[in-house]
Design a protein around this motif. Structure first.
Motif, mmCIF file in Angstrom:
data_model
loop_
_atom_site.group_PDB
_atom_site.id
_atom_site.type_symbol
_atom_site.label_atom_id
_atom_site.label_comp_id
_atom_site.label_asym_id
_atom_site.label_seq_id
_atom_site.Cartn_x
_atom_site.Cartn_y
_atom_site.Cartn_z
ATOM 1 N N ASP A 18 0.817 -1.212 0.000
ATOM 2 C CA ASP A 18 0.000 0.000 0.000
ATOM 3 C C ASP A 18 0.855 1.268 0.000
ATOM 4 O OD1 ASP A 18 1.005 0.036 2.564
ATOM 5 O OD2 ASP A 18 -0.940 -0.035 3.583
ATOM 6 N N GLY A 19 2.186 1.105 -0.097
ATOM 7 C CA GLY A 19 3.073 2.250 -0.171
ATOM 8 C C GLY A 19 3.537 2.785 1.170
ATOM 9 N N ARG A 20 3.084 2.146 2.266
ATOM 10 C CA ARG A 20 3.481 2.584 3.592
ATOM 11 C C ARG A 20 4.823 1.986 3.989
ATOM 12 N NH1 ARG A 20 -0.525 3.777 7.319
ATOM 13 N NH2 ARG A 20 1.248 4.307 8.669
ATOM 14 N N LEU A 21 5.594 2.743 4.743
ATOM 15 C CA LEU A 21 6.771 2.222 5.411
ATOM 16 C C LEU A 21 6.380 1.920 6.857
ATOM 17 C CD1 LEU A 21 9.908 4.383 4.466
ATOM 18 C CD2 LEU A 21 9.401 2.033 3.783
ATOM 19 N N VAL A 22 6.667 0.704 7.328
ATOM 20 C CA VAL A 22 6.318 0.341 8.692
ATOM 21 C C VAL A 22 7.514 -0.327 9.360
ATOM 22 C CG1 VAL A 22 3.864 0.069 8.196
ATOM 23 C CG2 VAL A 22 5.380 -1.907 8.006
ATOM 24 N N VAL A 23 7.600 -0.162 10.659
ATOM 25 C CA VAL A 23 8.588 -0.862 11.467
ATOM 26 C C VAL A 23 7.896 -2.044 12.113
ATOM 27 C CG1 VAL A 23 10.040 -0.737 13.525
ATOM 28 C CG2 VAL A 23 9.986 1.177 11.924
ATOM 29 N N THR A 24 8.510 -3.215 12.034
ATOM 30 C CA THR A 24 7.908 -4.395 12.621
ATOM 31 C C THR A 24 9.001 -5.340 13.102
ATOM 32 O OG1 THR A 24 6.255 -6.149 12.271
ATOM 33 C CG2 THR A 24 7.803 -5.726 10.473
ATOM 34 N N THR A 25 8.610 -6.321 13.894
ATOM 35 C CA THR A 25 9.539 -7.364 14.331
ATOM 36 C C THR A 25 8.901 -8.721 14.077
ATOM 37 O OG1 THR A 25 8.714 -7.439 16.624
ATOM 38 C CG2 THR A 25 10.505 -5.882 16.133
ATOM 39 N N THR A 26 9.736 -9.743 13.951
ATOM 40 C CA THR A 26 9.264 -11.109 13.768
ATOM 41 C C THR A 26 10.001 -12.022 14.733
ATOM 42 O OG1 THR A 26 10.901 -11.569 12.051
ATOM 43 C CG2 THR A 26 8.737 -10.765 11.320
ATOM 44 N N LYS A 27 9.386 -13.142 15.051
ATOM 45 C CA LYS A 27 9.999 -14.104 15.947
ATOM 46 C C LYS A 27 10.906 -15.062 15.180
ATOM 47 C CE LYS A 27 6.322 -14.094 19.432
ATOM 48 N NZ LYS A 27 5.347 -14.927 20.185
ATOM 49 N N ASN A 28 11.900 -15.550 15.868
ATOM 50 C CA ASN A 28 12.808 -16.558 15.336
ATOM 51 C C ASN A 28 13.383 -16.119 13.994
ATOM 52 O OD1 ASN A 28 12.393 -18.197 17.629
ATOM 53 N ND2 ASN A 28 10.494 -18.953 16.748
ATOM 54 N N GLU A 29 13.104 -16.865 12.912
ATOM 55 C CA GLU A 29 13.648 -16.506 11.604
ATOM 56 C C GLU A 29 12.562 -16.116 10.603
ATOM 57 O OE1 GLU A 29 16.603 -15.920 11.273
ATOM 58 O OE2 GLU A 29 17.752 -17.175 12.650
ATOM 59 N N ASP A 30 11.385 -15.736 11.099
ATOM 60 C CA ASP A 30 10.322 -15.302 10.198
ATOM 61 C C ASP A 30 10.714 -13.994 9.516
ATOM 62 O OD1 ASP A 30 8.834 -17.502 10.741
ATOM 63 O OD2 ASP A 30 7.314 -16.497 11.949
ATOM 64 N N ASN A 31 9.996 -13.698 8.457
ATOM 65 C CA ASN A 31 10.416 -12.671 7.506
ATOM 66 C C ASN A 31 9.168 -12.013 6.932
ATOM 67 O OD1 ASN A 31 10.924 -11.989 4.561
ATOM 68 N ND2 ASN A 31 13.027 -12.435 5.177
ATOM 69 N N PRO A 32 9.188 -10.703 6.648
ATOM 70 C CA PRO A 32 7.997 -10.032 6.105
ATOM 71 C C PRO A 32 7.509 -10.576 4.769
ATOM 72 C CG PRO A 32 9.540 -8.413 6.961
ATOM 73 C CD PRO A 32 10.264 -9.728 6.971
ATOM 74 N N MET A 33 8.326 -11.371 4.079
ATOM 75 C CA MET A 33 7.874 -11.976 2.824
ATOM 76 C C MET A 33 7.060 -13.249 3.046
ATOM 77 S SD MET A 33 11.112 -11.426 0.247
ATOM 78 C CE MET A 33 12.389 -11.978 1.388
ATOM 79 N N MET A 34 7.032 -13.772 4.266
ATOM 80 C CA MET A 34 6.345 -15.024 4.572
ATOM 81 C C MET A 34 4.857 -14.790 4.798
ATOM 82 S SD MET A 34 8.995 -16.939 7.146
ATOM 83 C CE MET A 34 10.605 -17.517 6.628
ATOM 84 N N LYS A 35 4.098 -14.781 3.729
ATOM 85 C CA LYS A 35 2.678 -14.482 3.820
ATOM 86 C C LYS A 35 1.911 -15.508 4.645
ATOM 87 C CE LYS A 35 2.629 -12.101 -0.647
ATOM 88 N NZ LYS A 35 2.058 -12.083 -2.023
ATOM 89 N N ASP A 36 2.430 -16.727 4.722
ATOM 90 C CA ASP A 36 1.749 -17.774 5.482
ATOM 91 C C ASP A 36 1.887 -17.592 6.985
ATOM 92 O OD1 ASP A 36 0.883 -19.152 3.212
ATOM 93 O OD2 ASP A 36 2.738 -20.321 3.089
ATOM 94 N N PHE A 37 2.867 -16.812 7.419
ATOM 95 C CA PHE A 37 3.202 -16.799 8.832
ATOM 96 C C PHE A 37 3.200 -15.423 9.491
ATOM 97 C CE2 PHE A 37 5.628 -20.320 6.813
ATOM 98 C CZ PHE A 37 4.874 -21.361 7.317
ATOM 99 N N VAL A 38 3.134 -14.356 8.729
ATOM 100 C CA VAL A 38 3.104 -13.020 9.330
ATOM 101 C C VAL A 38 1.807 -12.325 8.947
ATOM 102 C CG1 VAL A 38 5.624 -12.827 9.319
ATOM 103 C CG2 VAL A 38 4.318 -11.901 7.398
#
Length: 270
Positions: A194-214
């Motif tokens: 959507d064009g937004r910049l956001v700050v986020t964190t993930t657990k273990n080795e998850d990643n913002p590209m992992m649509k199944d898990f984030v």
């Protein structure tokens, strides 16, 4: 996803981004940022980030932790008959990846639904592919102090100003998120669809590209990441994550942040 697609070497699409100068606006090709199935050589010596990040930690982190992660990823993929050019391409749909036909099998599988990863292999891929992608990116976002810009510049700086109100406010938001994250994981700056910049964190080795898990709010292409696992800082900073984060800001590769932002915001495909 077809079997043919999985057998083909996948690369992140190359895009074009408008680069504004004081005189004219021109377009340049933006090089892809795929993650190869190997450890990229570090572009600096282990002691080059001193005194902020120490050589002993970097050596252990790169030579042991990351190397073992890659070994485990190779061991996971080999029996699945998966040939991967860009590890990032595996992350968005781990649960629905269709396995290619296996020429090593003596019995040809006929009919039925496409074969997908077992729950065990999904978890292994989530951990080891995610860890390899995250670590490769982590190294790319580091540079010796004084070797580049001291902060974000150009289009990415403008985007940060719009989203967070200022560079200091952005750093404060990122540091706060990283400090509030409980346990092991990663902190990211994500460019969402959507064009937004956001700050986020993930657990273990998850990643913002992992649509199944984030969550959808976390999904997108990240343009900056920080390793929050204790092995990233324990030798020098013990359990003082705040000192580690404050030190890390001194070795952020802002040139690479600009490049990552250009790729993330590309509209044209070539």
């Amino acid at each position: 996803m077809s079997k043919t697609t999985l057998n083909r070497r996948a690369f992140i699409s190359t895009g074009c981004a408008a680069v504004t100068s004081a005189v004219v606006a021109a377009e340049e090709l933006v090089a892809p940022l795929g993650i190869p199935m190997r450890q990229e050589p570090l572009p600096f010596d282990f002691d080059a980030l001193e005194p902020h990040l120490d050589a002993a930690t970097l050596r252990l982190h790169y030579n042991r932790h990351h190397a073992e992660i890659l070994d485990n990823l190779v061991a996971t993929l080999h029996p699945l008959n998966l040939s991967v050019g860009n590890v990032s391409a595996l992350l968005p749909n781990i649960r629905s990846l269709v396995l290619p036909s296996n020429p090593r099998r003596s019995v040809v599988r006929m009919g039925g639904p496409p074969e997908t990863l077992s729950a065990e292999n999904q978890q292994a891929l989530r951990m080891y592919a995610g860890a390899h992608v995250n670590h490769t990116a982590f190294w790319r976002y580091l540079t010796p102090p004084g070797s580049g810009p001291a902060g974000p510049e150009g289009r990415v700086a403008d985007a940060i100003m719009r989203e967070f109100g200022g560079i200091a406010e952005f750093k404060a938001a990122f540091t706060d998120a990283a400090m509030k994250h409980f346990g092991s994981g990663w902190a990211f700056v994500v460019y969402r669809t959507d064009g937004r910049l956001v700050v986020t964190t993930t657990k273990n080795e998850d990643n913002p590209m992992m649509k199944d898990f984030v969550s959808p709010e976390q999904q997108g292409r990240f343009i900056l990441c920080l390793d929050l696992w204790e092995h990233s800082y324990y030798l020098k900073y013990r359990n003082d994550r705040r000192k580690y984060i404050d030190a890390w800001w001194n070795v952020v590769n802002w040139n690479f942040v600009s490049r990552a932002y250009a790729v993330a915001t590309s509209k044209m495909r070539v």
